[in-house]
Design a protein around this motif. Structure first.
Motif, PDB file in Angstrom:
ATOM      1  N   PHE A 255       0.837  -1.197   0.000  1.00 51.29           N
ATOM      2  CA  PHE A 255       0.000   0.000   0.000  1.00 51.29           C
ATOM      3  C   PHE A 255       0.878   1.256   0.000  1.00 51.29           C
ATOM      4  O   PHE A 255       0.627   2.209  -0.740  1.00 51.29           O
ATOM      5  CB  PHE A 255      -0.914  -0.016   1.225  1.00 51.29           C
ATOM      6  CG  PHE A 255      -1.761   1.217   1.369  1.00 51.29           C
ATOM      7  CD1 PHE A 255      -2.781   1.486   0.467  1.00 51.29           C
ATOM      8  CD2 PHE A 255      -1.527   2.111   2.398  1.00 51.29           C
ATOM      9  CE1 PHE A 255      -3.563   2.624   0.597  1.00 51.29           C
ATOM     10  CE2 PHE A 255      -2.300   3.256   2.534  1.00 51.29           C
ATOM     11  CZ  PHE A 255      -3.321   3.509   1.633  1.00 51.29           C
ATOM     12  N   TYR A 256       1.943   1.242   0.823  1.00 50.99           N
ATOM     13  CA  TYR A 256       2.869   2.379   0.845  1.00 50.99           C
ATOM     14  C   TYR A 256       3.587   2.503  -0.501  1.00 50.99           C
ATOM     15  O   TYR A 256       3.863   3.614  -0.969  1.00 50.99           O
ATOM     16  CB  TYR A 256       3.883   2.221   1.968  1.00 50.99           C
ATOM     17  CG  TYR A 256       3.332   2.515   3.341  1.00 50.99           C
ATOM     18  CD1 TYR A 256       3.088   3.829   3.749  1.00 50.99           C
ATOM     19  CD2 TYR A 256       3.040   1.505   4.236  1.00 50.99           C
ATOM     20  CE1 TYR A 256       2.569   4.110   4.999  1.00 50.99           C
ATOM     21  CE2 TYR A 256       2.516   1.769   5.490  1.00 50.99           C
ATOM     22  CZ  TYR A 256       2.288   3.079   5.862  1.00 50.99           C
ATOM     23  OH  TYR A 256       1.776   3.356   7.102  1.00 50.99           O
ATOM     24  N   ALA A 261       4.538   5.518  -5.395  1.00 47.47           N
ATOM     25  CA  ALA A 261       4.548   5.493  -6.859  1.00 47.47           C
ATOM     26  C   ALA A 261       3.562   6.510  -7.424  1.00 47.47           C
ATOM     27  O   ALA A 261       3.846   7.200  -8.412  1.00 47.47           O
ATOM     28  CB  ALA A 261       4.213   4.092  -7.361  1.00 47.47           C
ATOM     29  N   ASP A 262       2.397   6.618  -6.784  1.00 48.73           N
ATOM     30  CA  ASP A 262       1.394   7.589  -7.247  1.00 48.73           C
ATOM     31  C   ASP A 262       1.909   9.015  -7.092  1.00 48.73           C
ATOM     32  O   ASP A 262       1.685   9.869  -7.967  1.00 48.73           O
ATOM     33  CB  ASP A 262       0.105   7.393  -6.444  1.00 48.73           C
ATOM     34  CG  ASP A 262      -1.040   8.233  -6.987  1.00 48.73           C
ATOM     35  OD1 ASP A 262      -1.418   8.042  -8.162  1.00 48.73           O
ATOM     36  OD2 ASP A 262      -1.553   9.091  -6.240  1.00 48.73           O
ATOM     37  N   ILE A 267       4.300  13.991  -9.789  1.00 47.81           N
ATOM     38  CA  ILE A 267       5.406  14.928 -10.011  1.00 47.81           C
ATOM     39  C   ILE A 267       5.864  14.904 -11.455  1.00 47.81           C
ATOM     40  O   ILE A 267       6.061  15.942 -12.097  1.00 47.81           O
ATOM     41  CB  ILE A 267       6.580  14.606  -9.060  1.00 47.81           C
ATOM     42  CG1 ILE A 267       6.196  14.880  -7.598  1.00 47.81           C
ATOM     43  CG2 ILE A 267       7.817  15.431  -9.434  1.00 47.81           C
ATOM     44  CD1 ILE A 267       7.246  14.491  -6.604  1.00 47.81           C
ATOM     45  N   ILE A 268       6.001  13.694 -12.017  1.00 48.26           N
ATOM     46  CA  ILE A 268       6.440  13.566 -13.402  1.00 48.26           C
ATOM     47  C   ILE A 268       5.425  14.210 -14.347  1.00 48.26           C
ATOM     48  O   ILE A 268       5.784  14.969 -15.249  1.00 48.26           O
ATOM     49  CB  ILE A 268       6.648  12.080 -13.756  1.00 48.26           C
ATOM     50  CG1 ILE A 268       7.820  11.506 -12.946  1.00 48.26           C
ATOM     51  CG2 ILE A 268       6.907  11.903 -15.245  1.00 48.26           C
ATOM     52  CD1 ILE A 268       7.982  10.011 -13.072  1.00 48.26           C
ATOM     53  N   LEU A 269       4.132  13.911 -14.116  1.00 43.39           N
ATOM     54  CA  LEU A 269       3.097  14.452 -15.000  1.00 43.39           C
ATOM     55  C   LEU A 269       2.954  15.963 -14.869  1.00 43.39           C
ATOM     56  O   LEU A 269       2.577  16.646 -15.819  1.00 43.39           O
ATOM     57  CB  LEU A 269       1.742  13.769 -14.707  1.00 43.39           C
ATOM     58  CG  LEU A 269       1.671  12.286 -15.074  1.00 43.39           C
ATOM     59  CD1 LEU A 269       0.337  11.703 -14.634  1.00 43.39           C
ATOM     60  CD2 LEU A 269       1.875  12.079 -16.574  1.00 43.39           C
ATOM     61  N   SER A 270       3.282  16.514 -13.683  1.00 43.48           N
ATOM     62  CA  SER A 270       3.186  17.969 -13.514  1.00 43.48           C
ATOM     63  C   SER A 270       4.218  18.703 -14.356  1.00 43.48           C
ATOM     64  O   SER A 270       4.042  19.892 -14.651  1.00 43.48           O
ATOM     65  CB  SER A 270       3.375  18.324 -12.027  1.00 43.48           C
ATOM     66  OG  SER A 270       4.723  18.108 -11.629  1.00 43.48           O
TER      67      SER A 270
END
Length: 272
Positions: A255-256, A261-262, A267-270
């Motif tokens: 879960f962590y 990863a999310d 951050i990458i998509l921003s």
């Protein structure tokens, strides 16, 4: 007569089901909150030396039993969730100056500089060069709390903002921070050494930052100049073995892994 007997037994059965459900919920709460786990002093692993004895004498807290807050204090998951989302009741807001450094490849590294608010107990000029955890920066609550305490005790603090982690700082080259890149941290340390030629350094890294600072100090003996000590907090020592561990369900590790990863994806998509 038999019908009457059957209906009279139903409330007793229903009460038994409710009692079993309450007992199951209480059992899950006790297990999840680790309420039955005993308190104990930390387990210390160290080599007997003059420095180790000095640290133990100077930090008696290391040998004392840790008494956590009631109810939720024994659960690492709840502590992480509460502190990560809510922070302290009165979370400090230290004031610092943001510095910008242009890297050889065109990337813009940033760090925040916080001046001490009192004299150091030794009378010396000491600067903490701090590397936060994965995807973190100087505006995170645990960093602010640490910096506030260090300032009050006479330390100057320089906190690296991982490349791409700050939402209001655009990338100026086609790369962001990685697990082992020490370029931005090295640039920050060099700036501190040139700007404050009299200062001595205490190197501090949290989690991913612990890997970066230890790697930085080991890359060149020149990187160790004027360094009093290095403190690595909650460092992961092997990325490959950690990757295998994070795919397990024990202690909610997977879960962590999903949450981290999310966060990285965001951050990458921003910066897309």
């Amino acid at each position: 007569m038999s019908a009457i007997l059957e209906t009279s037994e139903l409330p007793a059965v229903f009460d038994g089901v409710k009692l079993a459900a309450v007992a199951a919920v209480l059992y899950v709460i006790v297990r999840c909150l680790n309420l039955k786990s005993p308190t104990a002093p930390p387990e210390l692993i160290y080599q007997d030396s003059a420095l180790a004895r000095f640290l133990l004498k100077s930090c008696p807290l290391l040998t004392k039993e840790y008494i956590p807050p009631l109810i939720w204090g024994k659960s690492g998951h709840i502590q992480t969730a509460l502190y990560g989302k809510m922070g302290r009741v009165r979370s400090p807001h230290p004031y610092g100056l943001r510095k910008y450094l242009t890297m050889p490849d065109g990337a813009t590294a940033t760090f925040d500089l916080f001046e001490p608010r009192s004299e150091h107990c030794t009378g010396d000029d000491v600067t903490m060069v701090i590397c936060p955890g994965i995807a973190n920066h100087s505006e995170k609550q645990y960093i602010r709390t640490f910096v506030d305490y260090a300032q009050k005790n006479g330390y100057r603090c320089a906190v690296l903002n991982h490349l791409g982690a700050l939402p209001n700082i655009e990338l100026t080259s086609p790369r962001m921070f990685t697990y082992g890149c020490t370029w931005e941290f090295g640039a920050m340390v060099n700036y501190i050494k040139k700007t404050y030629p009299q200062t001595q350094l205490v190197v501090v890294g949290f989690s991913l930052g612990g890997n970066i600072v230890c790697k930085y100090l080991g890359e060149s003996q020149a990187n160790q100049e004027r360094v009093l000590c290095c403190v690595s907090v909650c460092q992961g020592y092997s990325a490959l073995r950690a990757q295998e561990t994070f795919m397990q369900w024990d202690h909610c590790r997977r879960f962590y892994n999903f949450l981290m990863a999310d966060n990285m994806k965001k951050i990458i998509l921003s910066h897309r």
